[in-house]
Enzyme design. Structure first.
Site, mmCIF file in Angstrom:
data_model
loop_
_atom_site.group_PDB
_atom_site.id
_atom_site.type_symbol
_atom_site.label_atom_id
_atom_site.label_comp_id
_atom_site.label_asym_id
_atom_site.label_seq_id
_atom_site.Cartn_x
_atom_site.Cartn_y
_atom_site.Cartn_z
ATOM 1 C CD GLU A 36 9.543 13.136 11.560
ATOM 2 O OE1 GLU A 36 8.427 12.619 11.714
ATOM 3 O OE2 GLU A 36 10.484 12.552 10.990
ATOM 4 C CE LYS A 72 -1.857 2.967 2.072
ATOM 5 N NZ LYS A 72 -1.639 4.399 1.722
ATOM 6 C CD GLU A 130 13.305 0.923 9.215
ATOM 7 O OE1 GLU A 130 13.883 1.947 9.636
ATOM 8 O OE2 GLU A 130 13.868 -0.176 9.075
ATOM 9 C CB CYS A 159 13.104 9.270 8.338
ATOM 10 S SG CYS A 159 14.289 8.269 7.424
HETATM 11 P P1 NAD Z 1 2.260 8.555 7.412
HETATM 12 O O1 NAD Z 1 2.382 7.788 8.680
HETATM 13 O O2 NAD Z 1 1.261 9.648 7.355
HETATM 14 O O3 NAD Z 1 1.898 7.580 6.206
HETATM 15 C C1 NAD Z 1 2.696 6.463 5.894
HETATM 16 C C2 NAD Z 1 1.834 5.402 5.268
HETATM 17 O O4 NAD Z 1 0.885 4.968 6.236
HETATM 18 C C3 NAD Z 1 1.024 5.892 4.058
HETATM 19 O O5 NAD Z 1 0.987 4.884 3.084
HETATM 20 C C4 NAD Z 1 -0.350 6.121 4.662
HETATM 21 O O6 NAD Z 1 -1.401 6.000 3.734
HETATM 22 C C5 NAD Z 1 -0.408 5.005 5.684
HETATM 23 N N1 NAD Z 1 -1.388 5.234 6.767
HETATM 24 C C6 NAD Z 1 -1.754 6.416 7.312
HETATM 25 N N2 NAD Z 1 -2.692 6.202 8.270
HETATM 26 C C7 NAD Z 1 -2.900 4.868 8.327
HETATM 27 C C8 NAD Z 1 -3.751 4.042 9.105
HETATM 28 N N3 NAD Z 1 -4.594 4.537 10.016
HETATM 29 N N4 NAD Z 1 -3.692 2.697 8.909
HETATM 30 C C9 NAD Z 1 -2.835 2.171 7.989
HETATM 31 N N5 NAD Z 1 -2.037 2.917 7.211
HETATM 32 C C10 NAD Z 1 -2.064 4.251 7.386
HETATM 33 O O7 NAD Z 1 3.724 9.069 7.065
HETATM 34 P P2 NAD Z 1 4.172 9.912 5.793
HETATM 35 O O8 NAD Z 1 3.709 11.316 5.987
HETATM 36 O O9 NAD Z 1 3.811 9.201 4.549
HETATM 37 O O10 NAD Z 1 5.762 9.836 5.907
HETATM 38 C C11 NAD Z 1 6.497 10.698 6.694
HETATM 39 C C12 NAD Z 1 6.955 9.991 7.954
HETATM 40 O O11 NAD Z 1 7.692 8.830 7.604
HETATM 41 C C13 NAD Z 1 7.904 10.836 8.784
HETATM 42 O O12 NAD Z 1 7.554 10.720 10.140
HETATM 43 C C14 NAD Z 1 9.266 10.201 8.520
HETATM 44 O O13 NAD Z 1 10.207 10.409 9.537
HETATM 45 C C15 NAD Z 1 8.893 8.767 8.360
HETATM 46 N N6 NAD Z 1 9.929 8.022 7.632
HETATM 47 C C16 NAD Z 1 10.703 7.153 8.327
HETATM 48 C C17 NAD Z 1 11.721 6.447 7.687
HETATM 49 C C18 NAD Z 1 12.584 5.475 8.437
HETATM 50 O O14 NAD Z 1 13.253 4.680 7.794
HETATM 51 N N7 NAD Z 1 12.588 5.485 9.762
HETATM 52 C C19 NAD Z 1 11.925 6.637 6.311
HETATM 53 C C20 NAD Z 1 11.104 7.530 5.624
HETATM 54 C C21 NAD Z 1 10.101 8.215 6.300
#
Ligand code: NAD
Length: 495
Positions: A399, A189, A265, A300
């Site tokens: 963040e 997804k 992650e 991140c």
């Molecule tokens: P997000 O949590 O909003 O979304 C990530 C994914 O989760 C998307 O596909 C989204 O549709 C899905 N999602 C959202 N709500 C959900 C729910 N209730 N149930 C299931 N899936 C759901 O994050 P984002 O805005 O896409 O990404 C940014 C974040 O990702 C930042 O916090 C960043 O630090 C983190 N990040 C971490 C790493 C790492 O390796 N640690 C790498 C890249 C990004």
């Protein structure tokens, strides 16, 4: 590298997949719904894309389970699985400009970064992981005579992968390459903010010879498609990259359903410690600027908190301001651009909100601080550095995921370590010093999954990427990434 005009011409004729990919075929969402995929540099709709929900999740999980049970992938000879994943890597490489373009158009990352980093890293991840498949052996346990115990790793089953938008192709590759290499079937997804490269990847995976049902891609929103996948009782493992908030929800969904494993992650607020014994302050400043302004700070591992030793505060800030001049908002399709737009209006507003918190709590803007926004012209913002910062301030603790850097100071090594560790996150940390003993001492005491000494963000496919505390529990890349996608089993023979 293509010229700006060549990228623009390619963008003008680019076509996009818009349907979900289930059981080897592109199909619309069962409910018929779609959402708009927006180019954040122009605010124009690139394509409508299928908005999948529970019905599509059910279909994809059934297809993945059937494929897994059939053994068409899970029981394929390891060398054959390797061959197919290597062919997929070759196909990504053959289409590397298209992948660079898709993510740049979909989420605004500069094309030069896509070409230099995201696409080659993703290809390498598939190649390196594929090569592991027929090189990892089982074990024989040192049991007493009269018995023989074989320890092996076997694929788990159906893996749900949920990924973010900030490195679309790369984050997907880090998840699905090891999950597939270990013999599992996957339902991906991708983020609703950047789904286009995932759909193209699905097509190429099929062309490479991946059997139907082994990789399924469901574009859609987190609260519908993502939640249904996380709650599904026939999904064995969830592998996730995204925010800490969503990670917490996924753990709850796993508890409410079948206690599936959840590998996370998540977010970060990485510290950057600059000691007075750092010999090349301008180099430290150049890389520190890159550590917060790359990808508009939507990284991140962005080092969004700088702690500089008091005695070098002024010269370091001057060096940092000079380094920041290289980052100017521009069209991400132009290879000269170093700062594209924020991914959407929400992320742009978040940056503005945190800058205001910083000002309200006593911060002083050294540069930037304002959006570079005109309606319809893209979600651009200036690179921002805020001084007079300390760990009590909201913008230093949370963040932001934008190009906003907090500059704080410290008196000595102990204080630097304490300030760096005073965070709920623990993803990465950078240390600048020419004292080898200090470099080792401090890196041991920092509570994070990764530490960079006299650099930032470096690491190839051979090293495990991930964090501790609220930054997660998982490791992507390296042979460690394979561990979470396989069960360890022993078979005991009485001789
Ligand atoms: P997000 O949590 O909003 O979304 C990530 C994914 O989760 C998307 O596909 C989204 O549709 C899905 N999602 C959202 N709500 C959900 C729910 N209730 N149930 C299931 N899936 C759901 O994050 P984002 O805005 O896409 O990404 C940014 C974040 O990702 C930042 O916090 C960043 O630090 C983190 N990040 C971490 C790493 C790492 O390796 N640690 C790498 C890249 C990004």
């Amino acid at each position: 590298m293509k010229s700006y005009a060549e990228w623009q011409a390619m963008a003008a004729s680019q076509t996009f997949h818009k349907d979900a990919f289930i059981d080897g075929r592109f199909v619309p969402a069962r409910n018929g719904n779609t959402f708009d995929s927006i180019n954040p540099a122009t605010e124009q709709c690139l394509s409508t894309v299928a908005a999948c929900d529970e019905a599509d999740v059910n279909a994809a999980v059934s297809a993945a389970r059937a494929a897994f049970e059939s053994g068409c992938w899970s029981e394929l000879a390891p060398a054959e699985r390797k061959r197919i994943l290597l062919r997929l890597a070759d196909l990504i490489e053959a289409n590397r400009d298209e992948f660079a373009l898709l993510d740049t158009l979909d989420m605004g990352k500069s094309i030069s970064e896509m070409v230099a980093i995201d696409v080659p890293d993703s290809i390498d991840c598939f190649r390196w992981t594929a090569e592991c498949i027929d090189k990892i052996y089982g074990e024989i346990a040192p049991t007493a005579p009269g018995s023989l115990a074989l320890i092996s790793r076997e694929p788990i089953g159906v893996i749900g992968a949920i990924t973010p938008w900030n490195y679309p192709l790369m984050m997907i590759s880090w998840k699905i390459a090891p999950a597939l290499a270990a013999g599992n079937c996957v339902i991906l997804k991708p983020s609703e903010k950047a789904p286009l490269s995932a759909l193209r990847l699905a097509e190429l995976a099929s062309e490479a010879g991946l059997p139907d049902g082994v990789l399924n891609v469901l574009p859609g929103f987190g609260e519908s498609a993502g939640k249904a996948l996380a709650l599904h009782n026939d999904v064995d493992v969830l592998t996730f990259t995204g925010s800490t908030r969503t990670a917490g929800l996924l753990m709850q969904y796993a508890g409410q359903s079948n206690m599936k494993q959840v590998w996370i992650e998540a977010g970060g607020k990485s510290p950057n410690l600059v000691f007075a014994d750092c010999a090349d302050l301008q180099r430290a400043a150049d890389i520190s600027a890159r550590a917060i302004f790359t990808n508009q700070g939507q990284v991140c591992i962005a080092c969004s908190r700088i702690y500089v030793e008091e005695s070098i505060r002024e010269p370091f800030i001057q060096a940092l301001l000079k380094a920041t001049e290289q980052f100017r908002p521009g069209d991400p399709l132009d290879p000269q651009t170093t700062l594209g737009p924020m991914v959407d209006a929400t992320q742009l507003a978040t940056v503005g909100r945190y800058v205001q918190y910083a000002l309200d709590e006593g911060g002083r803007v050294l540069t930037g601080g304002k959006p570079d926004y005109e309606q319809g012209q893209g979600y651009f913002v200036e690179p921002t550095i805020i001084d007079n910062a300390h760990n009590g301030m909201t913008f230093v603790r949370e963040e932001i995921f934008g190009p906003v850097l907090a500059v704080c100071t410290f008196k000595d090594e102990d204080e630097a370590i304490a300030l760096a560790n005073d965070s709920k996150y623990g993803l990465g940390a950078a240390i600048w010093t020419d004292n080898l003993s200090r470099a080792h001492r401090v890196s041991r005491k920092i509570r994070s999954g990764m530490v960079w000494i006299n650099t930032w963000g470096d690491g190839d496919t051979t090293v495990p990427f991930g964090g501790v505390k609220a930054s997660g529990n998982s490791r992507d890349k390296s042979t460690h990434s394979l561990e979470k996608y396989s069960n360890t089993k022993y078979v005991w023979l009485q001789l």
